[in-house]
Design a protein around this motif. Structure first.
Motif, PDB file in Angstrom:
ATOM      1  N   MET A   7       9.402  -3.932  36.376  1.00 33.58           N
ATOM      2  CA  MET A   7       9.695  -4.670  35.142  1.00 33.58           C
ATOM      3  C   MET A   7      10.754  -5.700  35.375  1.00 33.58           C
ATOM      4  O   MET A   7      11.693  -5.613  35.977  1.00 33.58           O
ATOM      5  CB  MET A   7      10.120  -3.713  34.044  1.00 33.58           C
ATOM      6  CG  MET A   7       9.017  -2.799  33.646  1.00 33.58           C
ATOM      7  SD  MET A   7       9.487  -1.921  32.170  1.00 33.58           S
ATOM      8  CE  MET A   7       7.928  -1.321  31.668  1.00 33.58           C
ATOM      9  N   PRO A  42       8.645  -6.028  18.019  1.00 36.06           N
ATOM     10  CA  PRO A  42       7.789  -5.588  19.127  1.00 36.06           C
ATOM     11  C   PRO A  42       6.402  -5.185  18.635  1.00 36.06           C
ATOM     12  O   PRO A  42       6.252  -4.651  17.539  1.00 36.06           O
ATOM     13  CB  PRO A  42       8.531  -4.385  19.701  1.00 36.06           C
ATOM     14  CG  PRO A  42       9.474  -3.938  18.646  1.00 36.06           C
ATOM     15  CD  PRO A  42       9.747  -5.131  17.772  1.00 36.06           C
ATOM     16  N   ASN A  43       5.401  -5.452  19.488  1.00 40.00           N
ATOM     17  CA  ASN A  43       4.053  -5.015  19.131  1.00 40.00           C
ATOM     18  C   ASN A  43       3.881  -3.547  19.532  1.00 40.00           C
ATOM     19  O   ASN A  43       4.791  -2.923  20.086  1.00 40.00           O
ATOM     20  CB  ASN A  43       2.986  -5.928  19.765  1.00 40.00           C
ATOM     21  CG  ASN A  43       2.969  -5.866  21.279  1.00 40.00           C
ATOM     22  OD1 ASN A  43       3.230  -4.822  21.878  1.00 40.00           O
ATOM     23  ND2 ASN A  43       2.661  -6.972  21.909  1.00 40.00           N
ATOM     24  N   GLU A  44       2.725  -2.998  19.259  1.00 41.31           N
ATOM     25  CA  GLU A  44       2.493  -1.565  19.496  1.00 41.31           C
ATOM     26  C   GLU A  44       2.653  -1.199  20.968  1.00 41.31           C
ATOM     27  O   GLU A  44       3.244  -0.166  21.295  1.00 41.31           O
ATOM     28  CB  GLU A  44       1.111  -1.168  18.997  1.00 41.31           C
ATOM     29  CG  GLU A  44       0.854   0.330  19.087  1.00 41.31           C
ATOM     30  CD  GLU A  44      -0.492   0.741  18.497  1.00 41.31           C
ATOM     31  OE1 GLU A  44      -0.946   1.836  18.851  1.00 41.31           O
ATOM     32  OE2 GLU A  44      -1.065  -0.013  17.691  1.00 41.31           O
ATOM     33  N   ASP A  45       2.138  -2.028  21.879  1.00 38.77           N
ATOM     34  CA  ASP A  45       2.263  -1.749  23.313  1.00 38.77           C
ATOM     35  C   ASP A  45       3.731  -1.736  23.740  1.00 38.77           C
ATOM     36  O   ASP A  45       4.162  -0.854  24.485  1.00 38.77           O
ATOM     37  CB  ASP A  45       1.510  -2.783  24.146  1.00 38.77           C
ATOM     38  CG  ASP A  45       0.003  -2.650  24.041  1.00 38.77           C
ATOM     39  OD1 ASP A  45      -0.477  -1.557  23.678  1.00 38.77           O
ATOM     40  OD2 ASP A  45      -0.694  -3.644  24.339  1.00 38.77           O
ATOM     41  N   GLN A  46       4.495  -2.694  23.264  1.00 36.77           N
ATOM     42  CA  GLN A  46       5.908  -2.760  23.606  1.00 36.77           C
ATOM     43  C   GLN A  46       6.656  -1.540  23.070  1.00 36.77           C
ATOM     44  O   GLN A  46       7.530  -0.994  23.742  1.00 36.77           O
ATOM     45  CB  GLN A  46       6.522  -4.045  23.047  1.00 36.77           C
ATOM     46  CG  GLN A  46       6.010  -5.287  23.734  1.00 36.77           C
ATOM     47  CD  GLN A  46       6.382  -6.552  22.995  1.00 36.77           C
ATOM     48  OE1 GLN A  46       6.441  -6.582  21.766  1.00 36.77           O
ATOM     49  NE2 GLN A  46       6.622  -7.617  23.753  1.00 36.77           N
ATOM     50  N   THR A  47       6.307  -1.132  21.888  1.00 40.72           N
ATOM     51  CA  THR A  47       6.936   0.039  21.289  1.00 40.72           C
ATOM     52  C   THR A  47       6.625   1.294  22.093  1.00 40.72           C
ATOM     53  O   THR A  47       7.506   2.121  22.336  1.00 40.72           O
ATOM     54  CB  THR A  47       6.483   0.211  19.827  1.00 40.72           C
ATOM     55  OG1 THR A  47       6.854  -0.965  19.096  1.00 40.72           O
ATOM     56  CG2 THR A  47       7.115   1.425  19.178  1.00 40.72           C
ATOM     57  N   GLN A  48       5.384   1.437  22.543  1.00 37.10           N
ATOM     58  CA  GLN A  48       5.002   2.597  23.343  1.00 37.10           C
ATOM     59  C   GLN A  48       5.726   2.608  24.680  1.00 37.10           C
ATOM     60  O   GLN A  48       6.191   3.666  25.140  1.00 37.10           O
ATOM     61  CB  GLN A  48       3.491   2.621  23.557  1.00 37.10           C
ATOM     62  CG  GLN A  48       2.717   2.965  22.313  1.00 37.10           C
ATOM     63  CD  GLN A  48       1.206   2.892  22.513  1.00 37.10           C
ATOM     64  OE1 GLN A  48       0.710   2.363  23.513  1.00 37.10           O
ATOM     65  NE2 GLN A  48       0.478   3.417  21.555  1.00 37.10           N
ATOM     66  N   ILE A  49       5.849   1.454  25.316  1.00 37.86           N
ATOM     67  CA  ILE A  49       6.564   1.363  26.595  1.00 37.86           C
ATOM     68  C   ILE A  49       8.034   1.715  26.390  1.00 37.86           C
ATOM     69  O   ILE A  49       8.625   2.476  27.165  1.00 37.86           O
ATOM     70  CB  ILE A  49       6.413  -0.036  27.219  1.00 37.86           C
ATOM     71  CG1 ILE A  49       4.971  -0.249  27.656  1.00 37.86           C
ATOM     72  CG2 ILE A  49       7.372  -0.208  28.396  1.00 37.86           C
ATOM     73  CD1 ILE A  49       4.636  -1.684  28.015  1.00 37.86           C
ATOM     74  N   ARG A  50       8.628   1.156  25.356  1.00 35.08           N
ATOM     75  CA  ARG A  50      10.029   1.451  25.052  1.00 35.08           C
ATOM     76  C   ARG A  50      10.245   2.943  24.833  1.00 35.08           C
ATOM     77  O   ARG A  50      11.162   3.549  25.403  1.00 35.08           O
ATOM     78  CB  ARG A  50      10.457   0.692  23.801  1.00 35.08           C
ATOM     79  CG  ARG A  50      11.922   0.964  23.424  1.00 35.08           C
ATOM     80  CD  ARG A  50      12.227   0.647  21.984  1.00 35.08           C
ATOM     81  NE  ARG A  50      11.450   1.514  21.104  1.00 35.08           N
ATOM     82  CZ  ARG A  50      11.114   1.199  19.863  1.00 35.08           C
ATOM     83  NH1 ARG A  50      11.466   0.028  19.355  1.00 35.08           N
ATOM     84  NH2 ARG A  50      10.426   2.036  19.119  1.00 35.08           N
ATOM     85  N   ASP A  51       9.378   3.560  24.040  1.00 33.76           N
ATOM     86  CA  ASP A  51       9.519   4.978  23.739  1.00 33.76           C
ATOM     87  C   ASP A  51       9.320   5.836  24.989  1.00 33.76           C
ATOM     88  O   ASP A  51      10.044   6.806  25.200  1.00 33.76           O
ATOM     89  CB  ASP A  51       8.540   5.393  22.640  1.00 33.76           C
ATOM     90  CG  ASP A  51       8.870   4.777  21.292  1.00 33.76           C
ATOM     91  OD1 ASP A  51       9.982   4.218  21.129  1.00 33.76           O
ATOM     92  OD2 ASP A  51       7.994   4.832  20.399  1.00 33.76           O
TER      93      ASP A  51
END
Length: 51
Positions: free
Chosen positions: A51, A3-12
């Protein structure tokens, strides 16, 4: 796929929301057969409904 940074932030953010806002009430909502409208509103504000 990593995952890229944006995906990681959304996941978190989604994980933190679920742990803090959903998990404490999930059993009661399951038993009642509904969830609080305020929760749905918060999910919408966070962009979690589309989503």
């Amino acid at each position: 796929m990593i995952p890229n940074e944006d995906q990681t932030q959304i996941r978190d953010m989604a994980r933190d929301f679920a742990r803090g806002e959903i998990a404490p009430h999930a059993q009661a909502w399951e038993k009642a057969g509904w969830i609080d409208d305020a929760l749905v509103a918060k999910m919408g504000e966070l962009g979690l409904l589309g989503m």
